[in-house]
Design an enzyme around this catalytic site. Structure first.
Site, PDB file in Angstrom:
ATOM      1  CD  GLU A 245      -2.933  -1.121   0.374  1.00 43.10           C
ATOM      2  OE1 GLU A 245      -3.314  -0.012  -0.036  1.00 43.10           O
ATOM      3  OE2 GLU A 245      -3.436  -2.188  -0.016  1.00 43.10           O
ATOM      4  CB  CYS A 282      -1.641   6.998   2.502  1.00 48.03           C
ATOM      5  SG  CYS A 282      -2.825   6.284   3.651  1.00 48.03           S
TER       6      CYS A 282
HETATM    7  P1  NAP Z   1       8.992   3.941   4.045  1.00 45.07           P
HETATM    8  O1  NAP Z   1      10.099   4.888   4.275  1.00 45.07           O
HETATM    9  O2  NAP Z   1       8.885   3.308   2.707  1.00 45.07           O
HETATM   10  O3  NAP Z   1       9.133   2.813   5.168  1.00 45.07           O
HETATM   11  C1  NAP Z   1       8.285   1.683   5.260  1.00 45.07           C
HETATM   12  C2  NAP Z   1       9.076   0.444   5.653  1.00 45.07           C
HETATM   13  O4  NAP Z   1       9.803  -0.035   4.521  1.00 45.07           O
HETATM   14  C3  NAP Z   1      10.114   0.643   6.749  1.00 45.07           C
HETATM   15  O5  NAP Z   1      10.130  -0.543   7.541  1.00 45.07           O
HETATM   16  C4  NAP Z   1      11.424   0.787   5.991  1.00 45.07           C
HETATM   17  O6  NAP Z   1      12.539   0.299   6.730  1.00 45.07           O
HETATM   18  C5  NAP Z   1      11.190  -0.138   4.825  1.00 45.07           C
HETATM   19  N1  NAP Z   1      11.913   0.260   3.599  1.00 45.07           N
HETATM   20  C6  NAP Z   1      11.691   1.390   2.871  1.00 45.07           C
HETATM   21  N2  NAP Z   1      12.482   1.395   1.781  1.00 45.07           N
HETATM   22  C7  NAP Z   1      13.209   0.258   1.816  1.00 45.07           C
HETATM   23  C8  NAP Z   1      14.184  -0.329   0.961  1.00 45.07           C
HETATM   24  N3  NAP Z   1      14.566   0.278  -0.187  1.00 45.07           N
HETATM   25  N4  NAP Z   1      14.727  -1.510   1.307  1.00 45.07           N
HETATM   26  C9  NAP Z   1      14.339  -2.110   2.448  1.00 45.07           C
HETATM   27  N5  NAP Z   1      13.418  -1.628   3.304  1.00 45.07           N
HETATM   28  C10 NAP Z   1      12.847  -0.464   2.990  1.00 45.07           C
HETATM   29  O7  NAP Z   1       7.593   4.664   4.291  1.00 45.07           O
HETATM   30  P2  NAP Z   1       7.106   5.564   5.517  1.00 45.07           P
HETATM   31  O8  NAP Z   1       7.997   6.715   5.747  1.00 45.07           O
HETATM   32  O9  NAP Z   1       6.846   4.666   6.655  1.00 45.07           O
HETATM   33  O10 NAP Z   1       5.666   6.076   5.060  1.00 45.07           O
HETATM   34  C11 NAP Z   1       5.453   7.129   4.196  1.00 45.07           C
HETATM   35  C12 NAP Z   1       4.772   6.644   2.933  1.00 45.07           C
HETATM   36  O11 NAP Z   1       3.806   5.639   3.232  1.00 45.07           O
HETATM   37  C13 NAP Z   1       4.006   7.708   2.192  1.00 45.07           C
HETATM   38  O12 NAP Z   1       4.307   7.632   0.831  1.00 45.07           O
HETATM   39  C14 NAP Z   1       2.550   7.360   2.446  1.00 45.07           C
HETATM   40  O13 NAP Z   1       1.659   7.822   1.459  1.00 45.07           O
HETATM   41  C15 NAP Z   1       2.618   5.884   2.508  1.00 45.07           C
HETATM   42  N6  NAP Z   1       1.481   5.336   3.242  1.00 45.07           N
HETATM   43  C16 NAP Z   1       0.580   4.598   2.561  1.00 45.07           C
HETATM   44  C17 NAP Z   1      -0.528   4.092   3.204  1.00 45.07           C
HETATM   45  C18 NAP Z   1      -1.530   3.274   2.463  1.00 45.07           C
HETATM   46  O14 NAP Z   1      -2.361   2.654   3.103  1.00 45.07           O
HETATM   47  N7  NAP Z   1      -1.512   3.235   1.151  1.00 45.07           N
HETATM   48  C19 NAP Z   1      -0.714   4.332   4.577  1.00 45.07           C
HETATM   49  C20 NAP Z   1       0.242   5.076   5.251  1.00 45.07           C
HETATM   50  C21 NAP Z   1       1.352   5.565   4.559  1.00 45.07           C
HETATM   51  P3  NAP Z   1      13.364   1.245   7.754  1.00 45.07           P
HETATM   52  O15 NAP Z   1      12.365   1.890   8.649  1.00 45.07           O
HETATM   53  O16 NAP Z   1      14.230   0.273   8.492  1.00 45.07           O
HETATM   54  O17 NAP Z   1      14.118   2.194   6.912  1.00 45.07           O
END
Ligand code: NAP
Length: 506
Positions: A245, A282
Protein backbone atom coordinates in the site's frame (compact mmCIF):
# COMPACT_ATOMS: atom_id res chain seq x y z
CA UNK A 1 25.70 -4.90 18.32
CA UNK A 2 24.32 -1.94 16.34
CA UNK A 3 20.94 -0.61 17.33
CA UNK A 4 17.94 1.13 15.77
CA UNK A 5 17.52 4.37 17.71
CA UNK A 6 14.36 6.47 17.54
CA UNK A 7 14.62 10.28 17.54
CA UNK A 8 12.20 12.90 18.79
CA UNK A 9 11.27 14.80 15.60
CA UNK A 10 10.56 17.93 17.68
CA UNK A 11 14.08 18.17 19.11
CA UNK A 12 16.22 15.75 17.13
CA UNK A 13 17.21 14.05 20.42
CA UNK A 14 17.44 10.24 20.66
CA UNK A 15 14.60 8.46 22.43
CA UNK A 16 15.65 5.54 24.63
CA UNK A 17 18.72 3.42 24.22
CA UNK A 18 17.76 1.81 20.94
CA UNK A 19 16.74 -1.71 19.96
CA UNK A 20 19.39 -4.15 18.63
CA UNK A 21 19.36 -4.93 14.89
CA UNK A 22 18.11 -8.44 14.22
CA UNK A 23 21.02 -10.64 13.13
CA UNK A 24 20.61 -13.14 10.27
CA UNK A 25 20.76 -15.98 12.82
CA UNK A 26 18.01 -14.36 14.94
CA UNK A 27 15.89 -13.81 11.83
CA UNK A 28 16.23 -17.52 10.98
CA UNK A 29 15.16 -18.45 14.49
CA UNK A 30 12.17 -16.05 14.46
CA UNK A 31 10.93 -17.30 11.08
CA UNK A 32 11.48 -20.93 12.13
CA UNK A 33 9.31 -20.31 15.21
CA UNK A 34 6.62 -18.71 13.01
CA UNK A 35 6.76 -21.69 10.64
CA UNK A 36 6.39 -24.08 13.55
CA UNK A 37 3.43 -22.08 14.90
CA UNK A 38 1.59 -21.96 11.57
CA UNK A 39 -0.21 -25.36 11.66
CA UNK A 40 -1.31 -24.80 15.26
CA UNK A 41 -2.73 -21.36 14.45
CA UNK A 42 -4.41 -22.65 11.29
CA UNK A 43 -6.12 -25.35 13.33
CA UNK A 44 -7.39 -22.92 16.00
CA UNK A 45 -11.17 -22.74 16.05
CA UNK A 46 -12.90 -19.39 15.57
CA UNK A 47 -13.47 -18.95 19.31
CA UNK A 48 -9.78 -19.30 20.18
CA UNK A 49 -8.71 -17.15 17.26
CA UNK A 50 -11.16 -14.44 18.33
CA UNK A 51 -9.84 -14.73 21.89
CA UNK A 52 -6.32 -13.93 20.66
CA UNK A 53 -7.56 -10.83 18.82
CA UNK A 54 -9.63 -9.52 21.72
CA UNK A 55 -6.78 -10.33 24.13
CA UNK A 56 -4.47 -8.12 22.08
CA UNK A 57 -7.11 -5.36 21.94
CA UNK A 58 -7.62 -5.45 25.71
CA UNK A 59 -3.87 -5.42 26.40
CA UNK A 60 -3.36 -2.48 24.03
CA UNK A 61 -6.16 -0.51 25.67
CA UNK A 62 -4.70 -1.13 29.13
CA UNK A 63 -1.17 -0.15 28.03
CA UNK A 64 -2.36 2.82 25.94
CA UNK A 65 -1.74 5.43 28.66
CA UNK A 66 1.91 4.29 28.93
CA UNK A 67 2.46 3.84 25.22
CA UNK A 68 1.09 7.19 24.03
CA UNK A 69 3.87 9.34 25.60
CA UNK A 70 6.48 7.06 24.01
CA UNK A 71 4.73 7.33 20.63
CA UNK A 72 4.61 11.13 21.03
CA UNK A 73 8.35 11.22 21.71
CA UNK A 74 9.25 8.98 18.76
CA UNK A 75 6.86 10.43 16.13
CA UNK A 76 6.17 14.02 17.21
CA UNK A 77 2.43 13.34 16.73
CA UNK A 78 0.07 14.91 19.27
CA UNK A 79 -1.63 13.18 22.21
CA UNK A 80 -5.28 13.43 21.00
CA UNK A 81 -4.34 11.98 17.63
CA UNK A 82 -2.41 9.09 19.22
CA UNK A 83 -5.06 8.34 21.86
CA UNK A 84 -7.57 8.13 19.00
CA UNK A 85 -5.22 5.86 17.08
CA UNK A 86 -4.91 3.41 19.99
CA UNK A 87 -8.72 3.23 20.14
CA UNK A 88 -8.89 2.70 16.37
CA UNK A 89 -6.31 -0.10 16.59
CA UNK A 90 -8.03 -2.00 19.39
CA UNK A 91 -11.40 -1.50 17.66
CA UNK A 92 -9.87 -3.01 14.51
CA UNK A 93 -8.65 -6.07 16.44
CA UNK A 94 -12.10 -6.53 18.01
CA UNK A 95 -13.90 -6.10 14.69
CA UNK A 96 -11.68 -8.83 13.24
CA UNK A 97 -12.62 -11.06 16.19
CA UNK A 98 -16.34 -10.62 15.44
CA UNK A 99 -15.69 -11.38 11.78
CA UNK A 100 -13.81 -14.57 12.66
CA UNK A 101 -16.77 -15.70 14.79
CA UNK A 102 -19.27 -14.80 12.04
CA UNK A 103 -17.35 -17.10 9.70
CA UNK A 104 -18.11 -15.88 6.17
CA UNK A 105 -14.44 -14.91 5.66
CA UNK A 106 -13.52 -18.53 4.93
CA UNK A 107 -15.99 -18.51 1.98
CA UNK A 108 -17.21 -22.07 2.56
CA UNK A 109 -18.85 -23.50 -0.58
CA UNK A 110 -20.34 -27.00 -0.89
CA UNK A 111 -21.38 -28.63 -4.18
CA UNK A 112 -23.06 -32.03 -3.77
CA UNK A 113 -22.07 -34.92 -6.00
CA UNK A 114 -24.17 -35.07 -9.20
CA UNK A 115 -23.42 -38.05 -11.44
CA UNK A 116 -25.98 -36.77 -14.01
CA UNK A 117 -24.12 -33.45 -14.54
CA UNK A 118 -21.96 -33.05 -17.65
CA UNK A 119 -19.21 -33.71 -16.80
CA UNK A 120 -20.30 -35.74 -13.71
CA UNK A 121 -19.59 -33.83 -10.53
CA UNK A 122 -18.01 -35.39 -7.43
CA UNK A 123 -18.66 -33.95 -3.97
CA UNK A 124 -16.67 -30.68 -3.89
CA UNK A 125 -16.10 -28.49 -0.84
CA UNK A 126 -14.03 -25.31 -1.08
CA UNK A 127 -12.82 -22.89 1.56
CA UNK A 128 -10.02 -20.45 2.25
CA UNK A 129 -7.13 -21.60 4.44
CA UNK A 130 -4.28 -19.57 6.03
CA UNK A 131 -1.29 -18.99 3.76
CA UNK A 132 1.39 -19.30 6.51
CA UNK A 133 3.78 -16.82 8.19
CA UNK A 134 3.13 -13.21 7.11
CA UNK A 135 5.76 -10.44 7.16
CA UNK A 136 4.29 -7.01 8.00
CA UNK A 137 6.19 -3.77 7.23
CA UNK A 138 4.90 -0.99 9.44
CA UNK A 139 4.54 2.63 8.32
CA UNK A 140 5.91 5.70 10.12
CA UNK A 141 2.76 7.82 9.97
CA UNK A 142 0.42 5.54 11.96
CA UNK A 143 2.61 4.13 14.76
CA UNK A 144 -0.33 2.10 16.09
CA UNK A 145 -2.93 1.64 13.33
CA UNK A 146 -0.53 0.74 10.47
CA UNK A 147 2.22 -0.66 12.67
CA UNK A 148 2.95 -3.49 15.12
CA UNK A 149 -0.64 -4.38 16.09
CA UNK A 150 -2.24 -2.51 13.18
CA UNK A 151 -4.39 -3.55 10.26
CA UNK A 152 -2.06 -6.01 8.54
CA UNK A 153 -1.30 -7.81 11.81
CA UNK A 154 -4.96 -7.94 12.84
CA UNK A 155 -6.06 -9.29 9.46
CA UNK A 156 -3.23 -11.86 9.28
CA UNK A 157 -3.96 -13.21 12.77
CA UNK A 158 -7.68 -13.25 11.94
CA UNK A 159 -6.82 -15.36 8.91
CA UNK A 160 -4.89 -17.77 11.15
CA UNK A 161 -1.36 -16.76 10.11
CA UNK A 162 1.64 -16.12 12.39
CA UNK A 163 3.05 -12.58 12.04
CA UNK A 164 6.60 -11.24 11.88
CA UNK A 165 6.66 -7.42 11.98
CA UNK A 166 9.48 -5.45 10.37
CA UNK A 167 9.83 -2.50 12.77
CA UNK A 168 9.89 1.02 11.31
CA UNK A 169 13.02 2.94 12.23
CA UNK A 170 10.79 5.91 13.14
CA UNK A 171 9.41 4.20 16.29
CA UNK A 172 11.60 1.24 17.34
CA UNK A 173 11.02 1.53 21.13
CA UNK A 174 7.26 1.64 20.64
CA UNK A 175 7.48 -1.41 18.39
CA UNK A 176 9.48 -3.27 21.02
CA UNK A 177 6.91 -2.40 23.73
CA UNK A 178 3.94 -3.45 21.56
CA UNK A 179 5.75 -6.66 20.62
CA UNK A 180 6.44 -7.54 24.26
CA UNK A 181 2.78 -6.88 25.07
CA UNK A 182 1.62 -9.11 22.22
CA UNK A 183 4.01 -11.91 23.13
CA UNK A 184 2.70 -11.85 26.72
CA UNK A 185 -0.88 -12.24 25.42
CA UNK A 186 0.21 -15.13 23.17
CA UNK A 187 1.96 -16.84 26.07
CA UNK A 188 -0.97 -16.30 28.48
CA UNK A 189 -3.28 -17.98 25.97
CA UNK A 190 -0.93 -20.97 25.67
CA UNK A 191 -0.27 -20.31 21.98
CA UNK A 192 3.11 -21.03 20.37
CA UNK A 193 5.68 -18.25 20.80
CA UNK A 194 6.15 -18.06 17.01
CA UNK A 195 2.63 -16.61 16.73
CA UNK A 196 4.04 -13.08 16.85
CA UNK A 197 7.46 -11.39 16.81
CA UNK A 198 9.30 -8.42 15.33
CA UNK A 199 12.60 -7.80 13.52
CA UNK A 200 14.69 -4.59 13.51
CA UNK A 201 17.14 -2.86 11.19
CA UNK A 202 16.75 -1.93 7.53
CA UNK A 203 18.65 -5.05 6.33
CA UNK A 204 16.23 -7.37 8.09
CA UNK A 205 13.39 -6.27 5.78
CA UNK A 206 14.82 -7.53 2.47
CA UNK A 207 16.29 -10.60 4.24
CA UNK A 208 12.88 -11.49 5.65
CA UNK A 209 11.10 -10.94 2.30
CA UNK A 210 13.49 -13.48 0.79
CA UNK A 211 13.33 -15.93 3.69
CA UNK A 212 11.88 -19.27 2.56
CA UNK A 213 9.65 -19.48 5.65
CA UNK A 214 7.78 -16.23 4.89
CA UNK A 215 4.68 -16.93 2.75
CA UNK A 216 3.28 -13.39 2.14
CA UNK A 217 4.11 -9.75 2.87
CA UNK A 218 2.07 -6.69 3.77
CA UNK A 219 3.75 -3.32 3.28
CA UNK A 220 2.59 0.22 4.03
CA UNK A 221 5.01 2.92 3.02
CA UNK A 222 6.72 4.73 0.19
CA UNK A 223 6.37 3.81 -3.48
CA UNK A 224 10.13 3.41 -3.84
CA UNK A 225 10.62 1.14 -0.82
CA UNK A 226 7.49 -0.85 -1.62
CA UNK A 227 8.52 -1.40 -5.23
CA UNK A 228 12.04 -2.55 -4.26
CA UNK A 229 10.63 -5.10 -1.79
CA UNK A 230 7.87 -6.20 -4.19
CA UNK A 231 10.57 -6.96 -6.77
CA UNK A 232 12.47 -9.04 -4.21
CA UNK A 233 9.32 -11.01 -3.38
CA UNK A 234 8.83 -11.76 -7.07
CA UNK A 235 12.46 -12.69 -7.70
CA UNK A 236 12.40 -15.46 -5.10
CA UNK A 237 12.68 -19.00 -6.49
CA UNK A 238 9.15 -19.34 -5.06
CA UNK A 239 7.56 -15.88 -5.57
CA UNK A 240 5.15 -14.92 -2.80
CA UNK A 241 2.26 -12.42 -2.66
CA UNK A 242 3.41 -8.92 -1.72
CA UNK A 243 0.66 -6.45 -0.87
CA UNK A 244 2.17 -2.97 -1.00
CA UNK A 245 0.00 0.00 0.00
CA UNK A 246 1.96 2.95 -1.33
CA UNK A 247 1.72 6.73 -1.73
CA UNK A 248 -1.37 8.30 -3.31
CA UNK A 249 -2.36 11.66 -4.86
CA UNK A 250 -6.15 11.48 -4.08
CA UNK A 251 -7.72 13.88 -6.62
CA UNK A 252 -10.65 16.02 -5.47
CA UNK A 253 -12.99 17.74 -7.91
CA UNK A 254 -15.17 20.74 -7.09
CA UNK A 255 -17.90 21.90 -9.48
CA UNK A 256 -18.79 25.58 -10.04
CA UNK A 257 -22.20 24.95 -8.45
CA UNK A 258 -20.53 23.59 -5.29
CA UNK A 259 -18.26 26.65 -5.12
CA UNK A 260 -21.29 28.94 -5.47
CA UNK A 261 -23.24 27.08 -2.79
CA UNK A 262 -20.46 26.55 -0.19
CA UNK A 263 -17.08 27.81 -1.42
CA UNK A 264 -16.01 28.97 2.03
CA UNK A 265 -16.85 25.63 3.63
CA UNK A 266 -15.01 23.73 0.88
CA UNK A 267 -11.90 25.91 1.27
CA UNK A 268 -11.84 25.26 5.03
CA UNK A 269 -12.45 21.52 4.58
CA UNK A 270 -9.70 21.27 1.99
CA UNK A 271 -7.05 23.06 4.05
CA UNK A 272 -8.04 21.04 7.13
CA UNK A 273 -7.73 17.81 5.16
CA UNK A 274 -4.43 18.41 3.38
CA UNK A 275 -2.72 19.71 6.52
CA UNK A 276 -4.15 17.06 8.89
CA UNK A 277 -1.29 15.24 10.63
CA UNK A 278 1.03 17.76 8.91
CA UNK A 279 -0.01 16.31 5.54
CA UNK A 280 1.43 12.90 6.44
CA UNK A 281 -1.64 10.88 5.45
CA UNK A 282 -1.72 8.52 2.47
CA UNK A 283 -5.27 9.85 1.88
CA UNK A 284 -4.23 13.53 1.79
CA UNK A 285 -5.99 15.38 -1.07
CA UNK A 286 -2.89 16.17 -3.16
CA UNK A 287 -4.80 17.64 -6.13
CA UNK A 288 -7.85 19.93 -6.00
CA UNK A 289 -9.56 20.58 -9.34
CA UNK A 290 -11.30 23.98 -9.13
CA UNK A 291 -13.12 25.93 -11.85
CA UNK A 292 -10.95 28.77 -13.22
CA UNK A 293 -11.99 32.08 -11.65
CA UNK A 294 -13.04 30.36 -8.40
CA UNK A 295 -12.08 33.44 -6.39
CA UNK A 296 -10.81 31.43 -3.41
CA UNK A 297 -7.10 32.33 -3.53
CA UNK A 298 -7.32 34.94 -0.76
CA UNK A 299 -9.34 32.77 1.61
CA UNK A 300 -7.13 29.73 0.95
CA UNK A 301 -4.02 31.82 1.67
CA UNK A 302 -5.52 32.99 4.99
CA UNK A 303 -6.51 29.47 6.01
CA UNK A 304 -3.10 28.00 5.18
CA UNK A 305 -1.42 30.85 7.07
CA UNK A 306 -3.40 29.93 10.18
CA UNK A 307 -1.97 26.37 10.27
CA UNK A 308 0.93 26.05 12.66
CA UNK A 309 4.14 24.33 11.67
CA UNK A 310 4.66 20.84 13.08
CA UNK A 311 7.44 18.26 13.09
CA UNK A 312 7.68 15.75 10.24
CA UNK A 313 7.88 12.10 11.25
CA UNK A 314 11.46 11.30 10.28
CA UNK A 315 14.46 12.98 8.73
CA UNK A 316 13.89 10.95 5.56
CA UNK A 317 10.27 12.15 5.30
CA UNK A 318 11.37 15.75 5.91
CA UNK A 319 14.10 15.57 3.25
CA UNK A 320 11.73 14.02 0.69
CA UNK A 321 9.13 16.73 1.47
CA UNK A 322 11.61 19.55 0.88
CA UNK A 323 12.73 18.01 -2.41
CA UNK A 324 9.13 17.38 -3.49
CA UNK A 325 7.85 20.90 -2.73
CA UNK A 326 10.94 22.38 -4.38
CA UNK A 327 10.50 20.44 -7.59
CA UNK A 328 6.76 21.28 -7.77
CA UNK A 329 7.32 24.99 -7.13
CA UNK A 330 10.12 25.07 -9.71
CA UNK A 331 7.85 24.01 -12.59
CA UNK A 332 7.35 27.09 -14.79
CA UNK A 333 3.56 26.66 -14.86
CA UNK A 334 3.15 26.50 -11.09
CA UNK A 335 2.23 29.59 -9.04
CA UNK A 336 2.33 29.83 -5.27
CA UNK A 337 -0.94 30.57 -3.44
CA UNK A 338 0.60 30.25 0.02
CA UNK A 339 4.10 29.47 1.25
CA UNK A 340 5.59 29.60 4.75
CA UNK A 341 7.73 32.58 5.61
CA UNK A 342 11.39 31.73 6.09
CA UNK A 343 11.79 31.11 9.82
CA UNK A 344 14.96 30.78 11.89
CA UNK A 345 16.19 27.19 12.09
CA UNK A 346 14.42 25.10 14.69
CA UNK A 347 15.82 21.89 16.10
CA UNK A 348 14.14 18.80 14.74
CA UNK A 349 12.15 18.48 11.54
CA UNK A 350 9.48 21.20 11.57
CA UNK A 351 7.57 22.10 8.42
CA UNK A 352 4.72 24.51 7.61
CA UNK A 353 2.16 24.10 4.81
CA UNK A 354 2.34 25.38 1.22
CA UNK A 355 -0.38 25.63 -1.42
CA UNK A 356 0.44 25.74 -5.13
CA UNK A 357 -1.67 26.13 -8.29
CA UNK A 358 -1.56 25.55 -12.02
CA UNK A 359 -4.00 25.38 -14.95
CA UNK A 360 -5.56 22.12 -16.14
CA UNK A 361 -3.90 22.65 -19.55
CA UNK A 362 -0.45 23.00 -17.99
CA UNK A 363 -1.08 20.15 -15.57
CA UNK A 364 -2.14 17.87 -18.43
CA UNK A 365 1.01 18.64 -20.42
CA UNK A 366 3.29 17.97 -17.42
CA UNK A 367 1.20 15.31 -15.75
CA UNK A 368 3.95 13.00 -14.57
CA UNK A 369 5.83 15.67 -12.63
CA UNK A 370 2.68 17.34 -11.32
CA UNK A 371 0.89 14.23 -10.06
CA UNK A 372 3.60 12.73 -7.84
CA UNK A 373 2.70 12.29 -4.19
CA UNK A 374 4.59 14.81 -2.04
CA UNK A 375 4.15 13.40 1.48
CA UNK A 376 3.62 16.34 3.84
CA UNK A 377 1.61 19.61 4.09
CA UNK A 378 1.38 20.66 0.44
CA UNK A 379 -1.31 20.39 -2.22
CA UNK A 380 -1.80 21.55 -5.81
CA UNK A 381 -4.88 23.39 -7.10
CA UNK A 382 -5.60 22.61 -10.78
CA UNK A 383 -7.87 25.17 -12.47
CA UNK A 384 -10.10 23.94 -15.31
CA UNK A 385 -11.83 26.07 -17.94
CA UNK A 386 -14.61 23.71 -19.04
CA UNK A 387 -16.23 20.35 -18.18
CA UNK A 388 -14.54 18.82 -21.22
CA UNK A 389 -11.11 19.97 -20.09
CA UNK A 390 -11.80 18.62 -16.59
CA UNK A 391 -12.86 15.16 -17.80
CA UNK A 392 -9.86 15.00 -20.17
CA UNK A 393 -7.50 15.92 -17.32
CA UNK A 394 -9.04 13.36 -14.94
CA UNK A 395 -8.64 10.65 -17.53
CA UNK A 396 -4.84 11.18 -17.32
CA UNK A 397 -4.70 10.32 -13.61
CA UNK A 398 -3.00 7.14 -12.46
CA UNK A 399 -4.35 4.95 -9.66
CA UNK A 400 -5.09 6.49 -6.26
CA UNK A 401 -6.60 5.36 -2.98
CA UNK A 402 -9.48 7.84 -3.24
CA UNK A 403 -11.24 10.33 -5.49
CA UNK A 404 -13.60 12.96 -4.13
CA UNK A 405 -16.34 14.98 -5.85
CA UNK A 406 -17.93 18.10 -4.41
CA UNK A 407 -21.12 18.82 -6.34
CA UNK A 408 -24.72 19.94 -5.80
CA UNK A 409 -27.89 17.84 -6.14
CA UNK A 410 -28.69 19.78 -9.30
CA UNK A 411 -25.35 20.58 -10.88
CA UNK A 412 -24.35 22.13 -14.19
CA UNK A 413 -21.48 19.64 -14.57
CA UNK A 414 -21.97 16.07 -15.83
CA UNK A 415 -21.21 14.51 -12.44
CA UNK A 416 -22.14 10.99 -13.57
CA UNK A 417 -19.40 11.29 -16.24
CA UNK A 418 -16.92 12.43 -13.59
CA UNK A 419 -17.74 9.45 -11.37
CA UNK A 420 -17.46 7.10 -14.33
CA UNK A 421 -13.91 8.35 -15.02
CA UNK A 422 -12.88 8.37 -11.36
CA UNK A 423 -14.18 5.01 -10.17
CA UNK A 424 -11.89 3.26 -12.65
CA UNK A 425 -8.88 4.96 -11.06
CA UNK A 426 -9.42 4.49 -7.33
CA UNK A 427 -10.54 2.20 -4.52
CA UNK A 428 -12.91 4.66 -2.82
CA UNK A 429 -15.11 7.38 -4.31
CA UNK A 430 -16.21 10.11 -1.87
CA UNK A 431 -19.16 12.42 -2.37
CA UNK A 432 -19.11 15.83 -0.65
CA UNK A 433 -16.60 14.80 2.00
CA UNK A 434 -12.83 14.59 2.49
CA UNK A 435 -10.65 11.52 2.04
CA UNK A 436 -8.46 11.72 5.13
CA UNK A 437 -10.69 9.65 7.44
CA UNK A 438 -10.62 5.89 6.72
CA UNK A 439 -13.33 4.02 8.64
CA UNK A 440 -12.61 0.45 9.72
CA UNK A 441 -15.62 -1.51 8.49
CA UNK A 442 -16.81 -4.43 6.38
CA UNK A 443 -17.44 -2.17 3.36
CA UNK A 444 -14.16 -0.23 3.44
CA UNK A 445 -11.84 -0.41 0.43
CA UNK A 446 -8.33 0.97 1.03
CA UNK A 447 -6.31 0.24 -2.08
CA UNK A 448 -6.48 0.97 -5.78
CA UNK A 449 -4.93 0.40 -9.21
CA UNK A 450 -1.19 0.71 -9.88
CA UNK A 451 0.83 2.67 -8.81
CA UNK A 452 -0.97 3.15 -5.50
CA UNK A 453 -0.74 -0.54 -4.64
CA UNK A 454 1.17 -3.52 -5.95
CA UNK A 455 -2.10 -5.47 -6.12
CA UNK A 456 -5.38 -3.74 -6.94
CA UNK A 457 -7.56 -6.70 -5.96
CA UNK A 458 -7.45 -6.22 -2.21
CA UNK A 459 -7.81 -3.78 0.69
CA UNK A 460 -5.51 -3.19 3.64
CA UNK A 461 -8.25 -1.68 5.82
CA UNK A 462 -11.53 -3.30 6.82
CA UNK A 463 -12.63 -6.85 7.40
CA UNK A 464 -11.93 -8.15 3.89
CA UNK A 465 -8.22 -7.31 4.36
CA UNK A 466 -8.00 -10.90 5.66
CA UNK A 467 -8.55 -12.16 2.08
CA UNK A 468 -4.87 -11.36 1.33
CA UNK A 469 -3.68 -14.04 3.74
CA UNK A 470 -6.00 -16.84 2.67
CA UNK A 471 -5.62 -19.42 -0.08
CA UNK A 472 -8.47 -21.46 -1.59
CA UNK A 473 -8.48 -25.26 -1.30
CA UNK A 474 -11.12 -27.64 -2.70
CA UNK A 475 -11.63 -30.98 -0.96
CA UNK A 476 -12.99 -33.56 -3.39
CA UNK A 477 -14.88 -36.60 -2.07
CA UNK A 478 -13.09 -36.33 1.29
CA UNK A 479 -14.85 -38.20 4.16
CA UNK A 480 -16.75 -35.92 6.52
CA UNK A 481 -14.60 -36.70 9.57
CA UNK A 482 -11.46 -35.69 7.67
CA UNK A 483 -12.84 -32.37 6.42
CA UNK A 484 -12.12 -29.04 8.16
CA UNK A 485 -15.05 -28.24 10.50
CA UNK A 486 -16.14 -25.32 8.25
CA UNK A 487 -17.00 -27.83 5.47
CA UNK A 488 -18.54 -30.71 7.44
CA UNK A 489 -22.15 -31.86 7.06
CA UNK A 490 -24.30 -30.27 9.72
CA UNK A 491 -22.24 -27.05 9.73
CA UNK A 492 -20.75 -27.52 13.23
CA UNK A 493 -19.29 -23.96 13.29
CA UNK A 494 -22.66 -22.43 12.39
CA UNK A 495 -21.24 -20.22 9.64
CA UNK A 496 -22.80 -18.88 6.41
CA UNK A 497 -22.11 -21.29 3.51
CA UNK A 498 -23.08 -21.52 -0.17
CA UNK A 499 -24.62 -24.97 -0.67
CA UNK A 500 -25.42 -26.10 -4.22
CA UNK A 501 -25.36 -22.50 -5.37
CA UNK A 502 -27.61 -21.11 -2.63
CA UNK A 503 -26.37 -18.98 0.27
CA UNK A 504 -27.41 -20.71 3.50
CA UNK A 505 -27.32 -18.71 6.71
CA UNK A 506 -26.88 -20.56 10.01
P1 NAP B 1 8.99 3.94 4.05
O1 NAP B 1 10.10 4.89 4.28
O2 NAP B 1 8.88 3.31 2.71
O3 NAP B 1 9.13 2.81 5.17
C1 NAP B 1 8.29 1.68 5.26
C2 NAP B 1 9.08 0.44 5.65
O4 NAP B 1 9.80 -0.04 4.52
C3 NAP B 1 10.11 0.64 6.75
O5 NAP B 1 10.13 -0.54 7.54
C4 NAP B 1 11.42 0.79 5.99
O6 NAP B 1 12.54 0.30 6.73
C5 NAP B 1 11.19 -0.14 4.82
N1 NAP B 1 11.91 0.26 3.60
C6 NAP B 1 11.69 1.39 2.87
N2 NAP B 1 12.48 1.39 1.78
C7 NAP B 1 13.21 0.26 1.82
C8 NAP B 1 14.18 -0.33 0.96
N3 NAP B 1 14.57 0.28 -0.19
N4 NAP B 1 14.73 -1.51 1.31
C9 NAP B 1 14.34 -2.11 2.45
N5 NAP B 1 13.42 -1.63 3.30
C10 NAP B 1 12.85 -0.46 2.99
O7 NAP B 1 7.59 4.66 4.29
P2 NAP B 1 7.11 5.56 5.52
O8 NAP B 1 8.00 6.71 5.75
O9 NAP B 1 6.85 4.67 6.65
O10 NAP B 1 5.67 6.08 5.06
C11 NAP B 1 5.45 7.13 4.20
C12 NAP B 1 4.77 6.64 2.93
O11 NAP B 1 3.81 5.64 3.23
C13 NAP B 1 4.01 7.71 2.19
O12 NAP B 1 4.31 7.63 0.83
C14 NAP B 1 2.55 7.36 2.45
O13 NAP B 1 1.66 7.82 1.46
C15 NAP B 1 2.62 5.88 2.51
N6 NAP B 1 1.48 5.34 3.24
C16 NAP B 1 0.58 4.60 2.56
C17 NAP B 1 -0.53 4.09 3.20
C18 NAP B 1 -1.53 3.27 2.46
O14 NAP B 1 -2.36 2.65 3.10
N7 NAP B 1 -1.51 3.23 1.15
C19 NAP B 1 -0.71 4.33 4.58
C20 NAP B 1 0.24 5.08 5.25
C21 NAP B 1 1.35 5.57 4.56
P3 NAP B 1 13.36 1.24 7.75
O15 NAP B 1 12.36 1.89 8.65
O16 NAP B 1 14.23 0.27 8.49
O17 NAP B 1 14.12 2.19 6.91
Amino acid sequence: VSTVVGHDPRTGQPVGGGVPHTSPADLDQIVAAATAAAPRLAALGPVDRARLLTGLADALDVAGEDLVPLAMAETGLGRPRLVGEVARTSFQLRLMATAVLEGSLVEAVLDSADPTAAPPRPDLRRMLVPIGPVLVFSASNFPFAFSTLGGDTASALAAGCPVVVKAHEGHPELTARCTALARDVVSDLGLPSGTFDAVYGVESGPAAVQHPGIRACGFTGSARGGRALFDLANQRPDPIPFYGELGSINPTVVTPAAIAARGEEIAAGYVGSFTLGNGQFCTKPGLLFLPAGHGLDGRLRELVGEVESAPMLTERVRAAFDTGVGSLADRPSVRVIAAPEASPGRPGQWAAPSLLATSAAQWSSDVEALSQECFGPVSLVVEYESPGELVAALSLLEGSLTATVHAEPVDGLPVADLLAVLDRKVGRVIWNGWPTGVAVAWAMQHGGPHPVTTNALHTSVGVTATRRWLRPVTYQSVPDALLPPALREGNPLGIPRRVDGVLVLP
